[in-house]
Enzyme design. Structure first.
Site, PDB file in Angstrom:
ATOM      1  N   ARG A  93      10.144   8.319   5.126  1.00 40.45           N
ATOM      2  CA  ARG A  93      10.007   7.201   6.053  1.00 40.45           C
ATOM      3  C   ARG A  93       9.021   7.608   7.149  1.00 40.45           C
ATOM      4  NH1 ARG A  93      14.786   6.562   9.523  1.00 40.45           N
ATOM      5  NH2 ARG A  93      13.399   7.374  11.127  1.00 40.45           N
ATOM      6  N   HIS A  97      12.895   3.935  12.195  1.00 37.16           N
ATOM      7  CA  HIS A  97      13.878   3.174  11.423  1.00 37.16           C
ATOM      8  C   HIS A  97      13.839   1.697  11.795  1.00 37.16           C
ATOM      9  CE1 HIS A  97      17.615   2.117   9.413  1.00 37.16           C
ATOM     10  NE2 HIS A  97      18.035   1.574  10.542  1.00 37.16           N
ATOM     11  N   TYR A 106      14.297  13.095  16.825  1.00 36.96           N
ATOM     12  CA  TYR A 106      15.070  13.878  15.855  1.00 36.96           C
ATOM     13  C   TYR A 106      14.215  14.473  14.729  1.00 36.96           C
ATOM     14  CZ  TYR A 106      15.079   9.230  13.642  1.00 36.96           C
ATOM     15  OH  TYR A 106      14.715   8.017  13.111  1.00 36.96           O
TER      16      TYR A 106
END
Length: 205
Positions: A93, A97, A106
């Site tokens: 990805r 998100h 993160y």
């Protein structure tokens, strides 16, 4: 989604009933902000197909040709053998998100840069160029034409009247249930008290 109960129930039903269908799971390495190695202890998702008694295929999800071949093979297997097939596409990805997510909190910049170098679109383009089916002139022409189409679409959309706030609550039920009616009234009250929170041309009704 593969950690949800519905996923496991669907695999079990399909395998037990012999449903000739495909389950395609894009494993992008994260469950929102949780990395895959903290999401499950097993070897990815493909092994779950075996556990439920169905064939499973793991493929490089960043390779368009590999995805096509794997999906075609899985389809042929499902139709020939009358069984479900689980296909796990290993990918990444590259973006956040959602609009409320900041993935830089993160994962490292180095990680994102390294994966960006393996961008599926760029990889496919390199293959087309090396095969003599695409070149820089065609790329430039396509980008220009596409940009014009997007600009025209945005310009057209910007002239369409915005729907009222209440439309957000009217697209599911024929008759709005009481809890949605309450939420609608609360939303309208907030919008009227704080008009700066809504676009100026959106009817608050």
């Amino acid at each position: 989604a593969s950690s949800e109960g519905d996923f496991h129930a669907a695999l079990n039903f399909a395998a037990t009933l012999g449903a000739p269908c495909l389950f395609i799971c894009r494993n992008n390495g994260y469950a929102i902000s949780t990395p895959a190695n903290e999401q499950y202890a097993g070897d990815g998702i493909a092994c779950r197909g075996t556990a439920y008694g169905m064939p499973a295929i793991r493929v490089d999800g960043g390779d368009a040709r590999a995805m096509y071949c794997a999906t075609r093979a899985a389809r042929e297997m499902a139709l020939r053998d009358g069984c479900p097939v689980l296909l796990e596409a290993m990918s990444y990805r590259s973006g956040h998100h959602s609009t409320s997510d900041d993935s830089s909190r993160y994962r490292t910049r180095e990680e994102m840069v390294a994966w960006r170098a393996r961008d599926p679109v760029v990889r496919f383009r390199h293959w087309l160029v090396s095969s003599g089916w695409w070149d820089e002139a065609q790329e430039k022409q396509l980008r220009h034409a596409t940009r014009q189409q997007v600009i025209e679409a945005l310009d057209k959309a910007s002239k369409v009247a915005k729907p009222p706030v209440s439309d957000m609550f009217k697209d599911v039920y024929a008759e709005m249930p009481w809890h949605l009616q309450e939420q609608l009234q609360e939303t309208l009250q907030v919008a009227r008290r704080h008009p700066h929170l809504c676009p100026p041309d959106m009817p608050v009704e």
